[in-house]
Design a protein around this motif. Structure first.
Motif, short mmCIF file in Angstrom:
data_model
loop_
_atom_site.label_atom_id
_atom_site.label_comp_id
_atom_site.label_asym_id
_atom_site.label_seq_id
_atom_site.Cartn_x
_atom_site.Cartn_y
_atom_site.Cartn_z
N MET A 3 -18.56 -7.44 0.19
CA MET A 3 -17.62 -6.76 1.08
C MET A 3 -18.12 -6.81 2.52
SD MET A 3 -15.53 -4.78 -1.17
CE MET A 3 -15.28 -3.19 -0.45
N ARG B 48 -14.98 -9.40 -12.65
CA ARG B 48 -15.78 -9.06 -11.46
C ARG B 48 -17.15 -9.72 -11.50
NH1 ARG B 48 -13.73 -3.06 -11.44
NH2 ARG B 48 -11.60 -3.53 -10.83
N ASN C 161 -11.08 -10.51 -7.17
CA ASN C 161 -11.95 -10.04 -8.26
C ASN C 161 -11.38 -8.80 -8.93
OD1 ASN C 161 -12.51 -7.99 -6.46
ND2 ASN C 161 -14.68 -7.96 -6.91
N LEU D 14 -17.93 -10.57 -5.19
CA LEU D 14 -17.38 -10.24 -3.87
C LEU D 14 -18.42 -9.51 -3.03
CD1 LEU D 14 -15.07 -9.75 -1.79
CD2 LEU D 14 -14.47 -7.72 -3.09
N LEU E 205 -10.21 -5.89 -7.73
CA LEU E 205 -10.37 -4.53 -7.20
C LEU E 205 -9.00 -3.94 -6.89
CD1 LEU E 205 -13.41 -4.66 -4.76
CD2 LEU E 205 -13.22 -3.40 -6.88
N TYR F 262 0.85 -1.20 0.00
CA TYR F 262 0.00 0.00 0.00
C TYR F 262 0.88 1.24 0.00
CZ TYR F 262 -4.46 -2.27 0.97
OH TYR F 262 -5.61 -3.00 0.88
N GLN G 272 -9.79 -8.73 -1.93
CA GLN G 272 -10.05 -7.71 -2.95
C GLN G 272 -9.22 -7.92 -4.21
OE1 GLN G 272 -10.34 -3.59 -1.70
NE2 GLN G 272 -10.81 -4.30 0.36
#
Lengths: 275, 285
Positions: free
Chosen positions: B90, B83, B55, B88, B57, B13, B52
């Motif tokens: 969340m 997707r 799919n 997914l 993201l 990140y 995440q």
């Protein structure tokens, strides 16, 4: 995607500027703006440039960051430059003329000075306020500076509280927007293609949940504040009481000397162009 | 055979900022086709990041995500197709509800898939039925519903895509025991009927033991353990060493075994252990 947006852009640190009282920083920032607009001659501008550079060095904020801060206003700068370049009429012969466009020496100087003013202004205020002051102490600083207005019954404390709450919730809302966007993307939402109307429509699945949760949050917060008997700062004491230190007074003195120097240069150094 | 496979994936990140943190380091793991795989780990162990990625993201900083053996990022422009194949749900999905009626909210994904009107209608009804949402509720506003109902509507919104892989991030978080059972039981039934590959993220070991075929344990941005549910739960002390706990009943079964009584079979649900003890008692006589 949204994580790249940094609001306030506070860089924690322990430089001299970081350690100044936020109230003093607000005052210094205003004084610096005044100084920038007082500067009229080449030498005065050189002094402003030098001190702005000094500010960058003292604050230990990287030059790249400061320059990046100027990027968003670059079009404003270019626009003012062009206006000045074409609209200013000088006394002597134009340097360049084509049909009705005449460019004078004064126009060039003025365009450059104006551009420099805007750039220095952004650099200095962001160093004093946004880069070195956390949003919370900035709010406290603004409240402190505005507190004389309480005498004419302006709810200064309420304004400061509102600003603080707004700042506090920006990261929360950004995070939430990110989550909602991901959830809708997982359901095949497409935010980056199609015309203007299609894109605007694509925002509905984000905005509706975002507003719903923002209102819920505001409601929760107000209930929580009332439960703790919040009464708009009446008789409240502060955990971190702001106190001016010797450093603050020294910085104020330096600022005073700086402004005096600019006024004197304007008046007595007559070499080179002056506005 | 693996339906979806994660190969040497790392994720960072905020790369090249002062806030750089590594969320996944060289993770490789596979999820078996037609099975329910549980994914457990502490907050911050990298579960949500991994989920995440499945799919698309998030895009891995390095490594590959293989769906049916094909890298999902082969054509980045067609990631939205992935997707639809990997659904997914969340965490706290009820926050994604936005439309006027439950019906139109559930149909958001099928509409994005550009299906025909009749197909959309069919799918909405089917998905709603799976999560136990009545016809009358379909025409209400999603904001009038109770917390548990909202959650189920949101899950239906993903089920309506008929994904080949269904990933759920803590679908039962914050619900009462009855709500948990409705949602997890419903999903289990859905899985049996549709043969979908399901990946279930949860904190609750009891839930994992009840519903999952396989379990993957994550710790500190890495895969800590993987295998069938009984394989993983037989490694109680290792799992405890990363601060997670196996179901209480599995502890009891392990203690009984420690006393020299040989239990066999499913030793991580109450019913399983009861059966094993009864069998042992009968056999002993």
């Amino acid at each position: 995607m949204l994580k790249d947006i940094t609001l306030g852009q506070y860089f924690p640190g322990n430089s001299v500027i970081h350690r100044l009282d936020p109230r003093m920083k607000v005052i210094l920032a205003i004084a610096y703006i005044v100084a920038i607009f007082l500067a009229k001659s080449v030498f005065a501008f050189a002094l402003v440039a030098l001190t702005t550079l000094m500010l960058v060095i003292i604050s230990r904020i990287s030059v790249a960051v400061v320059l990046r801060g100027i990027k968003p206003i670059i079009y404003v700068v270019i626009f003012t430059m062009i206006i000045n370049l074409f609209m200013i009429k000088g006394e002597g012969e134009p340097l360049f003329s084509l049909w009705r466009i005449r460019i004078y020496e004064e126009g060039i100087y003025r365009a450059v000075f104006m551009a420099l003013r805007v750039i220095f202004l952004i650099m200095a205020t962001s160093i004093f306020l946004t880069y070195t002051t956390s949003p919370f102490s900035l709010t406290a600083g603004i409240e402190g500076v505005l507190s004389p207005l309480k005498l004419i019954r302006l709810p200064v404390h309420d304004f400061a509280m509102m600003m603080m709450i707004a700042l506090r919730f920006i990261p929360t809302l950004v995070e939430e927007t990110d989550k909602i966007m991901n959830a809708q993307k997982a359901r095949g939402a497409d935010f980056s293609s199609g015309g203007l109307i299609k894109r605007a429509k694509a925002l509905i699945p984000i905005l509706v949940p975002l507003f719903v949760s923002a209102f819920n949050r505001a409601n929760d917060l107000s209930v929580a504040m009332e439960c703790r008997c919040y009464r708009s700062g009446k008789g409240a004491t502060k955990l971190h009481k702001l106190k001016f230190s010797a450093l603050d007074f020294v910085s104020l003195l330096i600022m005073a000397i700086f402004i005096t120097a600019i006024v004197l240069i304007n008046k007595y150094v007559t070499v080179g162009f002056s506005l | 055979m693996y339906k979806i496979e994660v190969k040497n994936v790392s994720f960072v990140y905020g790369q090249s900022t002062p806030f750089e943190t590594s969320a996944l380091t060289d993770v490789s793991v596979g999820f078996e086709e037609g099975k329910i795989t549980g994914l457990i780990g502490h907050t911050g162990s990298g579960k949500s990041t991994l989920v995440q990625m499945l799919n698309g993201l998030l895009r891995p900083t390095s490594g590959q995500i293989l769906l049916d053996g094909k890298d999902i990022w082969e054509k980045p422009k067609e990631i939205s197709k992935v997707r639809f194949r990997v659904g997914l749900v969340m965490q706290y999905p009820e926050y994604q509800l936005f439309d006027d009626t439950v019906r139109s909210d559930i149909s958001f994904a099928p509409k994005n898939m550009k299906l025909s009107e009749s197909e959309i209608d069919e799918r909405v009804r089917e998905a709603a039925a799976f999560v136990d949402i009545d016809e009358q509720i379909l025409d209400k506003s999603p904001f009038e519903l109770s917390g548990g109902q909202k959650r189920r509507v949101a899950i239906a919104g993903v089920l309506a895509m008929k994904p080949e892989v269904l990933v759920l991030d803590e679908p039962a978080a914050g619900l009462d025991p009855r709500g948990r059972r409705t949602i997890l039981g419903g999903l289990c039934e859905y899985q049996r009927k549709s043969g979908t590959t399901v990946i279930l993220v949860s904190h609750s070991m009891e839930d994992m033991a009840l519903y999952c075929d396989n379990i993957v344990v994550m710790n500190d941005s890495k895969i800590f353990a993987e295998g069938t549910t009984s394989q993983v739960f037989s490694r109680a002390s290792e799992i405890a060493s990363v601060g997670l706990d196996i179901p209480s009943i599995a502890h009891i079964a392990n203690k009984i075994k420690g006393n020299g009584i040989g239990l066999t079979g499913n030793l991580y649900t109450v019913d399983g252990v009861l059966d094993a003890v009864l069998r042992e008692m009968k056999g002993g006589r």
